[in-house]
Design an enzyme around this catalytic site. Structure first.
Site, mmCIF file in Angstrom:
data_model
loop_
_atom_site.group_PDB
_atom_site.id
_atom_site.type_symbol
_atom_site.label_atom_id
_atom_site.label_comp_id
_atom_site.label_asym_id
_atom_site.label_seq_id
_atom_site.Cartn_x
_atom_site.Cartn_y
_atom_site.Cartn_z
ATOM 1 N N TYR A 1 0.827 -1.223 0.000
ATOM 2 C CA TYR A 1 0.000 0.000 0.000
ATOM 3 C C TYR A 1 0.858 1.269 0.000
ATOM 4 C CZ TYR A 1 -4.215 -2.703 0.207
ATOM 5 O OH TYR A 1 -5.238 -3.581 -0.123
ATOM 6 N N ARG B 1 1.450 1.845 -3.589
ATOM 7 C CA ARG B 1 0.244 2.343 -4.268
ATOM 8 C C ARG B 1 -0.045 3.785 -3.867
ATOM 9 N NH1 ARG B 1 -4.465 -1.649 -3.669
ATOM 10 N NH2 ARG B 1 -5.482 -0.177 -5.077
ATOM 11 N N GLN C 1 -15.302 2.509 -5.838
ATOM 12 C CA GLN C 1 -14.636 1.358 -5.223
ATOM 13 C C GLN C 1 -13.141 1.659 -5.087
ATOM 14 O OE1 GLN C 1 -16.250 -2.579 -7.019
ATOM 15 N NE2 GLN C 1 -16.685 -0.982 -8.539
ATOM 16 N N ASN C 2 -12.724 2.792 -5.657
ATOM 17 C CA ASN C 2 -11.297 3.117 -5.684
ATOM 18 C C ASN C 2 -10.844 3.709 -4.357
ATOM 19 O OD1 ASN C 2 -11.478 2.320 -8.322
ATOM 20 N ND2 ASN C 2 -11.602 4.395 -9.149
ATOM 21 N N HIS D 1 -14.487 1.153 -0.487
ATOM 22 C CA HIS D 1 -13.387 0.262 -0.072
ATOM 23 C C HIS D 1 -12.253 1.001 0.605
ATOM 24 C CE1 HIS D 1 -14.925 -2.736 -3.321
ATOM 25 N NE2 HIS D 1 -15.616 -2.798 -2.202
ATOM 26 N N GLY E 1 -15.881 1.938 -15.556
ATOM 27 C CA GLY E 1 -14.568 1.356 -15.253
ATOM 28 C C GLY E 1 -14.551 0.351 -14.133
ATOM 29 N N THR E 2 -15.602 -0.519 -14.094
ATOM 30 C CA THR E 2 -15.568 -1.572 -13.078
ATOM 31 C C THR E 2 -16.019 -2.889 -13.685
ATOM 32 O OG1 THR E 2 -16.434 -2.388 -10.966
ATOM 33 C CG2 THR E 2 -17.860 -0.880 -12.211
#
Ligand code: BV8
Length: 233
Positions: free
Chosen positions: A56, A59, A89-90, A107, A172-173
């Site tokens: 993470y 990221r 969801q990003n 998320h 975009g999912t």
């Protein structure tokens, strides 16, 4: 559609792909190079917290080096004309940096860290989280991210927003992760759904329009069409 109509935009990793951030399940995606069990589950965290922190931390650096793209800006533009909610969801903050003010992160958020013992104890995080970094309550800090097998606290609120949407835009999912993917089932029957994706996922609803293509190419003209239609109502 009138200016009092509510537009809900459900986004996934694909909307940030053109900002240079990897998706999960595309070729060379994150899950091709990392095992979900090792880096995105509570067991993985217990087994090897340093591996998870490194995953993470990298990221977070990538997110902070990235810029919002035209698709993020198109979402922000909509809020000047409609009651707009972005349900993402990003974990990146590109919607916020593009100017969206009403963003719901299903998320979690990479720019926040949280206590390992109190999920409500959050701290802003733009650097790396290291082993030994403690929350104000003295526990190891972890990424403020929902891992597989963990509950999705914002789901109720997201479902309530979707139930009252006049229009749902899905961008975009892959709609592969639940319960996020089940959001499309909360729309009122007949609500128009527009799916923007180079490889659109199947959405079982009565009134679905698919716009195959990249988010930054397909979403801005679609948003301009919605705004122009206002002028004609
Ligand atoms: C829970 C962490 C219960 C943060 C993520 C079996 C069947 C069904 C469900 C399950 C099952 N077994 C287990 C489950 C439940 C599980 C689940 O759904 N698993 C899946 C894999 C089957 N879900 C959970 O565990 C959830 N929790 O159920 O808890 C519970 C209840 C009470 C108490 C305790 C427990 C938690 C899910 C959250 C997991 N965390 N990420 C992070 O690291 O980021 S999910 C991960 O996948 C991401 O966060 C992302 O949000 C999510 C979805 O991925 P997408 O965003 O869609 O990305 P993807 O790569 O898949 O697709 C990209 C899309 O973009 C493609 O369509 C592509 O074509 C498109 N694209 C590419 N380029 C572009 C583009 N589009 C436009 N423009 C472009 N340029």
């Amino acid at each position: 559609m009138s200016s009092t109509s509510k537009i809900v935009i459900l986004t996934g990793a694909g909307i940030s792909a053109e900002s240079g951030l990897k998706t999960f399940r595309d070729a060379d995606g994150l899950w091709e190079n990392y095992s979900i069990e090792d880096v995105a589950t509570p067991d993985g965290w217990q087994r090897n917290p340093k591996l998870v922190l490194d995953f993470y931390n990298q990221r977070r650096r990538d997110v902070l080096a990235a810029q919002p793209n035209a698709a993020h800006r198109a979402c922000a533009r909509l809020q000047d004309y409609f009651d707009t909610v972005v349900i993402t969801q990003n974990i990146d903050d590109l919607h916020e940096r593009a100017g969206s003010r009403n963003v719901l992160h299903l998320h979690g958020e990479i720019v926040k860290a949280r206590s390992s013992v109190d999920p409500d104890c959050l701290v802003p995080m733009t650097g790396d989280i290291q082993l030994g970094d403690k929350c104000p309550r003295g526990s190891q800090l972890r990424p403020h991210v929902v891992w597989f097998g963990e509950a999705v606290p914002m789901m109720e609120e997201a479902a309530a927003e979707t139930r009252t949407a006049s229009q749902l835009i899905v961008v975009g999912t892959s709609l592969r992760v639940y319960p996020a993917a089940s959001l499309v089932e909360f729309i009122r029957p007949g609500t128009p759904v527009t799916v923007i994706d180079p490889a659109p996922a199947m959405v079982s609803a009565r009134n679905v329009t698919t716009l195959p293509g990249k988010a930054s190419e397909m979403l801005p003209p679609f948003v301009e069409k919605l705004i122009a239609a206002l002028g004609r109502t």
